[in-house]
Scaffold this motif. Structure first.
Motif, PDB file in Angstrom:
ATOM      1  N   LYS A  65       0.814  -1.213   0.000  1.00 43.55           N
ATOM      2  CA  LYS A  65       0.000   0.000   0.000  1.00 43.55           C
ATOM      3  C   LYS A  65       0.850   1.268   0.000  1.00 43.55           C
ATOM      4  N   ILE A  66       2.039   1.178   0.580  1.00 43.53           N
ATOM      5  CA  ILE A  66       2.903   2.352   0.629  1.00 43.53           C
ATOM      6  C   ILE A  66       3.325   2.802  -0.769  1.00 43.53           C
ATOM      7  N   ASN A  67       3.245   1.878  -1.749  1.00 33.69           N
ATOM      8  CA  ASN A  67       3.629   2.204  -3.126  1.00 33.69           C
ATOM      9  C   ASN A  67       2.474   2.768  -3.959  1.00 33.69           C
ATOM     10  N   ILE A  68       1.271   2.743  -3.421  1.00 36.18           N
ATOM     11  CA  ILE A  68       0.091   3.155  -4.181  1.00 36.18           C
ATOM     12  C   ILE A  68      -0.248   4.599  -3.837  1.00 36.18           C
ATOM     13  N   GLN A  69      -0.236   5.448  -4.860  1.00 38.65           N
ATOM     14  CA  GLN A  69      -0.509   6.861  -4.630  1.00 38.65           C
ATOM     15  C   GLN A  69      -1.989   7.124  -4.387  1.00 38.65           C
ATOM     16  N   GLY A  70      -2.857   6.312  -4.954  1.00 36.95           N
ATOM     17  CA  GLY A  70      -4.281   6.499  -4.755  1.00 36.95           C
ATOM     18  C   GLY A  70      -5.087   5.577  -5.645  1.00 36.95           C
ATOM     19  N   ILE A  71      -6.391   5.666  -5.485  1.00 34.98           N
ATOM     20  CA  ILE A  71      -7.342   4.886  -6.268  1.00 34.98           C
ATOM     21  C   ILE A  71      -8.248   5.861  -7.005  1.00 34.98           C
ATOM     22  N   GLY A  72      -8.403   5.655  -8.309  1.00 40.63           N
ATOM     23  CA  GLY A  72      -9.313   6.470  -9.101  1.00 40.63           C
ATOM     24  C   GLY A  72     -10.543   5.680  -9.485  1.00 40.63           C
ATOM     25  N   LEU A  73     -11.704   6.303  -9.362  1.00 40.92           N
ATOM     26  CA  LEU A  73     -12.977   5.674  -9.706  1.00 40.92           C
ATOM     27  C   LEU A  73     -13.626   6.447 -10.843  1.00 40.92           C
ATOM     28  N   GLY A  74     -13.782   5.808 -11.989  1.00 41.94           N
ATOM     29  CA  GLY A  74     -14.562   6.376 -13.081  1.00 41.94           C
ATOM     30  C   GLY A  74     -15.908   5.671 -13.097  1.00 41.94           C
ATOM     31  N   VAL A  75     -16.976   6.405 -12.808  1.00 40.47           N
ATOM     32  CA  VAL A  75     -18.267   5.784 -12.529  1.00 40.47           C
ATOM     33  C   VAL A  75     -19.341   6.338 -13.463  1.00 40.47           C
ATOM     34  N   THR A  76     -20.173   5.459 -13.968  1.00 43.02           N
ATOM     35  CA  THR A  76     -21.323   5.910 -14.747  1.00 43.02           C
ATOM     36  C   THR A  76     -22.188   6.820 -13.880  1.00 43.02           C
ATOM     37  N   GLY A  77     -22.667   7.908 -14.463  1.00 40.52           N
ATOM     38  CA  GLY A  77     -23.340   8.943 -13.681  1.00 40.52           C
ATOM     39  C   GLY A  77     -24.854   8.894 -13.812  1.00 40.52           C
ATOM     40  N   PRO A  78     -25.488   9.914 -13.213  1.00 35.87           N
ATOM     41  CA  PRO A  78     -24.930  11.138 -12.647  1.00 35.87           C
ATOM     42  C   PRO A  78     -24.339  10.939 -11.256  1.00 35.87           C
ATOM     43  N   LEU A  79     -23.384  11.842 -10.930  1.00 39.57           N
ATOM     44  CA  LEU A  79     -22.668  11.760  -9.664  1.00 39.57           C
ATOM     45  C   LEU A  79     -22.685  13.108  -8.950  1.00 39.57           C
ATOM     46  N   ASP A  80     -22.485  13.059  -7.657  1.00 37.19           N
ATOM     47  CA  ASP A  80     -22.093  14.225  -6.871  1.00 37.19           C
ATOM     48  C   ASP A  80     -20.587  14.075  -6.683  1.00 37.19           C
ATOM     49  N   VAL A  81     -19.826  14.675  -7.592  1.00 38.56           N
ATOM     50  CA  VAL A  81     -18.375  14.484  -7.591  1.00 38.56           C
ATOM     51  C   VAL A  81     -17.747  15.058  -6.329  1.00 38.56           C
ATOM     52  N   LYS A  82     -18.193  16.227  -5.916  1.00 38.55           N
ATOM     53  CA  LYS A  82     -17.601  16.887  -4.755  1.00 38.55           C
ATOM     54  C   LYS A  82     -17.674  16.003  -3.512  1.00 38.55           C
ATOM     55  N   ASN A  83     -18.801  15.332  -3.322  1.00 33.73           N
ATOM     56  CA  ASN A  83     -18.994  14.500  -2.138  1.00 33.73           C
ATOM     57  C   ASN A  83     -18.790  13.008  -2.403  1.00 33.73           C
ATOM     58  N   GLY A  84     -18.448  12.659  -3.633  1.00 33.26           N
ATOM     59  CA  GLY A  84     -18.130  11.276  -3.947  1.00 33.26           C
ATOM     60  C   GLY A  84     -19.298  10.327  -3.879  1.00 33.26           C
ATOM     61  N   LYS A  85     -20.494  10.805  -4.284  1.00 35.77           N
ATOM     62  CA  LYS A  85     -21.693   9.972  -4.209  1.00 35.77           C
ATOM     63  C   LYS A  85     -22.242   9.672  -5.593  1.00 35.77           C
ATOM     64  N   ILE A  86     -22.789   8.478  -5.740  1.00 33.44           N
ATOM     65  CA  ILE A  86     -23.595   8.154  -6.912  1.00 33.44           C
ATOM     66  C   ILE A  86     -24.986   8.724  -6.680  1.00 33.44           C
ATOM     67  N   LEU A  87     -25.532   9.426  -7.655  1.00 30.39           N
ATOM     68  CA  LEU A  87     -26.885   9.968  -7.513  1.00 30.39           C
ATOM     69  C   LEU A  87     -27.893   8.947  -8.049  1.00 30.39           C
ATOM     70  N   GLN A  88     -29.004   9.396  -8.575  1.00 30.60           N
ATOM     71  CA  GLN A  88     -30.000   8.453  -9.099  1.00 30.60           C
ATOM     72  C   GLN A  88     -29.570   8.029 -10.490  1.00 30.60           C
ATOM     73  N   CYS A  89     -28.905   6.881 -10.548  1.00 29.68           N
ATOM     74  CA  CYS A  89     -28.203   6.433 -11.753  1.00 29.68           C
ATOM     75  C   CYS A  89     -28.962   5.286 -12.416  1.00 29.68           C
ATOM     76  N   PRO A  90     -29.449   5.464 -13.647  1.00 26.77           N
ATOM     77  CA  PRO A  90     -30.200   4.398 -14.318  1.00 26.77           C
ATOM     78  C   PRO A  90     -29.392   3.117 -14.495  1.00 26.77           C
ATOM     79  N   ASN A  91     -28.079   3.237 -14.672  1.00 30.53           N
ATOM     80  CA  ASN A  91     -27.253   2.052 -14.903  1.00 30.53           C
ATOM     81  C   ASN A  91     -26.847   1.339 -13.619  1.00 30.53           C
ATOM     82  N   LEU A  92     -27.040   2.001 -12.471  1.00 29.37           N
ATOM     83  CA  LEU A  92     -26.765   1.391 -11.158  1.00 29.37           C
ATOM     84  C   LEU A  92     -27.969   1.678 -10.249  1.00 29.37           C
ATOM     85  N   PRO A  93     -29.106   1.083 -10.552  1.00 32.95           N
ATOM     86  CA  PRO A  93     -30.367   1.499  -9.929  1.00 32.95           C
ATOM     87  C   PRO A  93     -30.459   1.264  -8.427  1.00 32.95           C
TER      88      PRO A  93
END
Length: 296
Positions: A65-93
């Motif tokens: 873990k010390i070698n990993i700078q971070g984890i990136g999540l690319g998520v089908t939307g819509p999203l609340d990017v600022k708060n890191g939340k999935i909103l009402q998403c048709p593809n992830l109901p």
């Protein structure tokens, strides 16, 4: 390679979760993991699959873990990017308002960065793909729907409400532009001409075989894409336009009409300088772009 510059990228779609390890140069480490999302399952199980995919790539690549700078999540939307939340998403109901970023942070105790999948994909293309070396990039994804991303100085331009680039809903011929610029849109163009209903993939095959209605449908599709792009290019003046998504595989069929119509409707200087290219990161573009969120 600098072991401090390793990121994990996760592409969370309605069909599959694809995860891989990406270096600061955009190179892959190990073998990417792809598992079914099972989008109608409950949110805890879907989150568990995301966790499992991350753990698998960490284990198979023998990363600390010390070698990993971070984890990136690319998520089908819509999203609340600022708060890191999935909103009402048709593809992830089942994941409405799920705080995915916090859940992943708590599970792995690593920095987590999250954005919608179209933005992430085009950020990856800007850093390591078709837009490499450019400071202002306009990206569109053509698939089930129409996605758009604006990358300025190697960062995603989000806008004041995190909806910059959401051109899909813009008006076009009595409807919205996504009615035409999408897989279902080009299929509808063909049905209007021929009376037959086929998928966008089948329509490509028909056009390559010489079906005149299919060719005409793809020409109309290219003209509609050009309409959307002309407004966007005249507004932000990008160096390059990147076209990605599943329908970009058929670009030979619509690119001539797209270019002709686009250049007619641009300001003179950008019309001479703009570059129009296909995305190049292929099937890995989703999680590579997600990893790019860590480095941007």
């Amino acid at each position: 390679m600098d072991s401090g510059k390793i990121a994990i990228g996760v592409d969370v779609g309605g069909t599959n979760i694809r995860t891989g390890v990406v270096t600061q140069n955009g190179d892959l480490m190990g073998t990417p993991i792809s598992i079914p999302t099972k989008a109608n399952d409950n949110k805890e199980r879907i989150a568990g699959r995301i966790f499992d995919s991350i753990a698998q790539v960490i284990n198979q690549s023998h990363l600390e873990k010390i070698n990993i700078q971070g984890i990136g999540l690319g998520v089908t939307g819509p999203l609340d990017v600022k708060n890191g939340k999935i909103l009402q998403c048709p593809n992830l109901p089942t994941m409405d308002f799920f705080p995915l970023r916090v859940a992943v942070e708590e599970k792995f105790n690593l920095p987590v960065f999250m954005n919608n999948d179209a933005n992430a994909m085009m950020l990856g293309e800007t850093l390591w793909g078709a837009g490499k070396g450019s400071n202002c990039v306009l990206g569109i994804t053509l698939g089930t729907g129409l996605g758009c991303a604006i990358i300025m100085d190697k960062k995603i331009w989000m806008g004041s409400t995190e909806t910059a680039g959401e051109i899909w809903i813009s008006p076009y011929k009595g409807g919205i532009i996504e009615d035409v610029v999408s897989g279902k849109g080009v299929s509808q163009l063909y049905e209007n001409l021929s009376g037959r209903k086929v998928s966008a993939k089948e329509l490509s095959i028909l056009a390559f075989k010489g079906d005149l209605f299919a060719k005409e449908a793809w020409n109309g599709f290219g003209q509609a894409v050009a309409f959307a792009l002309s407004w966007s290019v005249n507004l932000i003046d990008p160096e390059v336009i990147i076209i990605g998504g599943s329908i970009a595989n058929s670009s030979d069929l619509f690119m001539p009409s797209l270019k002709e119509e686009l250049l007619k409707n641009l300001c003179p200087v950008p019309a001479q300088r703009i570059k129009l290219v296909n995305a190049v990161l292929g099937d890995n573009a989703g999680f590579i772009g997600a990893a790019a969120l860590v480095y941007s």
